[in-house]
Design a protein around this motif. Structure first.
Motif, PDB file in Angstrom:
ATOM      1  N   THR A   1      -2.346 -10.671   7.685  1.00 49.41           N
ATOM      2  CA  THR A   1      -3.065  -9.489   7.228  1.00 49.41           C
ATOM      3  C   THR A   1      -3.056  -8.440   8.324  1.00 49.41           C
ATOM      4  O   THR A   1      -3.227  -8.743   9.499  1.00 49.41           O
TER       5      THR A   1
ATOM      6  N   ASP B   1      -3.762  -6.197  -3.584  1.00 44.70           N
ATOM      7  CA  ASP B   1      -4.630  -6.973  -2.707  1.00 44.70           C
ATOM      8  C   ASP B   1      -3.807  -7.833  -1.752  1.00 44.70           C
ATOM      9  O   ASP B   1      -2.825  -8.484  -2.152  1.00 44.70           O
TER      10      ASP B   1
ATOM     11  N   ASP C   1     -13.715 -15.076   2.634  1.00 45.63           N
ATOM     12  CA  ASP C   1     -12.441 -14.842   3.321  1.00 45.63           C
ATOM     13  C   ASP C   1     -11.938 -16.106   3.996  1.00 45.63           C
ATOM     14  O   ASP C   1     -10.727 -16.371   4.008  1.00 45.63           O
TER      15      ASP C   1
ATOM     16  N   HIS D   1       0.826  -1.206   0.000  1.00 41.78           N
ATOM     17  CA  HIS D   1       0.000   0.000   0.000  1.00 41.78           C
ATOM     18  C   HIS D   1       0.861   1.258   0.000  1.00 41.78           C
ATOM     19  O   HIS D   1       0.336   2.349   0.201  1.00 41.78           O
TER      20      HIS D   1
ATOM     21  N   THR E   1      -4.194 -12.032  -2.155  1.00 41.72           N
ATOM     22  CA  THR E   1      -3.631 -12.453  -3.427  1.00 41.72           C
ATOM     23  C   THR E   1      -2.110 -12.401  -3.384  1.00 41.72           C
ATOM     24  O   THR E   1      -1.416 -13.340  -3.804  1.00 41.72           O
TER      25      THR E   1
ATOM     26  N   VAL F   1     -10.181  -2.011  -0.151  1.00 44.08           N
ATOM     27  CA  VAL F   1     -10.726  -2.297  -1.476  1.00 44.08           C
ATOM     28  C   VAL F   1     -10.648  -1.045  -2.342  1.00 44.08           C
ATOM     29  O   VAL F   1     -10.222  -1.070  -3.493  1.00 44.08           O
TER      30      VAL F   1
ATOM     31  N   ARG G   1     -16.161  -8.275   2.777  1.00 42.52           N
ATOM     32  CA  ARG G   1     -16.417  -9.397   1.878  1.00 42.52           C
ATOM     33  C   ARG G   1     -17.206 -10.464   2.627  1.00 42.52           C
ATOM     34  O   ARG G   1     -17.119 -10.555   3.850  1.00 42.52           O
TER      35      ARG G   1
ATOM     36  N   ASP H   1      -4.936  -3.932   4.089  1.00 45.90           N
ATOM     37  CA  ASP H   1      -6.121  -4.238   3.281  1.00 45.90           C
ATOM     38  C   ASP H   1      -7.012  -3.021   3.112  1.00 45.90           C
ATOM     39  O   ASP H   1      -7.397  -2.393   4.100  1.00 45.90           O
TER      40      ASP H   1
END
Length: 348
Positions: A104, A85, A117, A13, A88, A56, A112, A54
């Motif tokens: 994570t 992501d 998940d 990120h 992934t 979206v 989601r 994380d």
């Protein structure tokens, strides 16, 4: 008493930058992130785990919730953040590493369907041969919830059910769940994760509600100490909240993990930034940073996840250099620190 482990944030990120009074995320060009190479470097340098953030999507408009300092108007994320992501990328990293754990930081649970998940988490656990840590959170960006068609006001209750769904999907032969938001029966969820009874679930947050959620539903707590003025004992009151909630629900805390994330910048003792009072947390010479980490250990943290401050060039190349230097100068000595408190040691 548990020995301290050190993890590192990935740059999927961007990279963290801190000033005297604030911190934010600067973009890194996706073609320079090189997460597989960074993961292999961190493994060679002795890091315990890699932590993947994380989101979206994030809004173009700047609203108060995105501002880290009203005086500067600085956003926590820049206007158009470049983001890969989490799960992934973790799956790809699993294929090129052998020992380092994958986590994570944190997956925003309501975004989601939780069965989706649960499947992805279990897949990463399989691809990594049991190295997953499921870090989860409730989320903070109202606009992101709206873009996903979700009710921001319900995020806490949805997160509670998501965590229960993960555990149900991973441990029950024929998963069944009946909640306010999620309901299912007569389904399969196989294969189960490699880790038994399931991968550790840690809740990321800095609120009393989050601490209580961790005590009720999770295997550990994961608060943030990224602000330059943070101090190791700032959130001791949340440890007490966990103890009270555990007593209320009759939970034994001997298997509970205490993990923290901290901003850090390894530099010289005479760098102008470390002459400020108070000195930014985990900033300065190796001796200065080790003194801070030892205090974190005394406060109960057996794993500290480092967000390396890359203010010099705000680049992936700087992050690579800082990950390597921290591994050489900090990790060997920090491994000798013993974590206090009644919490379970983080698995090596």
């Amino acid at each position: 008493m548990a020995a301290m482990q050190i993890g590192t944030y990935m740059d999927t990120h961007g990279v963290i930058v801190r000033s005297e009074t604030e911190f934010w995320v600067e973009n890194v060009a996706p073609e320079t992130m090189r997460p597989l190479e960074l993961a292999r470097l961190a493994e060679r340098c002795g890091y315990h785990s890699l932590w993947f953030p994380d989101h979206v999507t994030l809004p173009l408009e700047t609203t108060p919730v995105h501002i880290v300092n009203p005086e500067s108007g600085k956003r926590h994320y820049v206007e158009r953040p470049q983001m890969l992501d989490a799960l992934t990328t973790m799956a790809a990293v699993a294929a090129v590493t052998e020992r380092i754990r994958l986590a994570t930081s944190v997956l925003i649970a309501p975004y989601r369907p939780p069965l989706h998940d649960a499947r992805q988490f279990a897949t990463v656990d399989h691809l990594s041969n049991g190295r997953l840590i499921a870090g989860v959170g409730a989320g903070w960006a109202k606009e992101e919830f709206e873009a996903l068609g979700l009710d921001y006001a319900q995020r806490g209750a949805m997160t509670d059910e998501c965590i229960q769904v993960y555990r149900t999907a991973w441990t029950e032969d024929t998963p069944r769940f009946e909640g306010e938001f999620y309901r299912f029966a007569n389904i399969t969820m196989d294969p189960k994760p490699v880790q038994q009874p399931h991968p550790p679930i840690v809740f990321g947050g800095v609120s009393r509600a989050g601490a209580r959620r961790a005590a009720r539903l999770c295997d550990g707590f994961y608060p943030l100490f990224i602000h330059p003025r943070a101090r190791p004992h700032d959130l001791d009151h949340l440890h007490d909240e966990i103890r009270r909630e555990a007593e209320r629900v009759d939970r034994d805390l001997s298997d509970f993990l205490m993990i923290g994330v901290v901003g850090a910048r390894l530099t010289s003792a005479d760098d102008p930034s470390v002459q400020r009072m108070p000195r930014p947390i985990c900033e300065g010479s190796a001796e200065m940073i080790l003194a801070d980490l030892e205090e974190f250990a005394e406060a109960g943290y057996s794993l500290m996840v480092v967000e390396h401050d890359c203010r010099d060039t705000k680049s992936a190349a700087e992050l690579f250099e800082r990950v390597e230097a921290f591994g050489e100068e900090i990790i060997p000595t920090a491994a000798g620190f013993k974590a206090g408190g009644e919490w379970r040691p983080v698995p090596a």
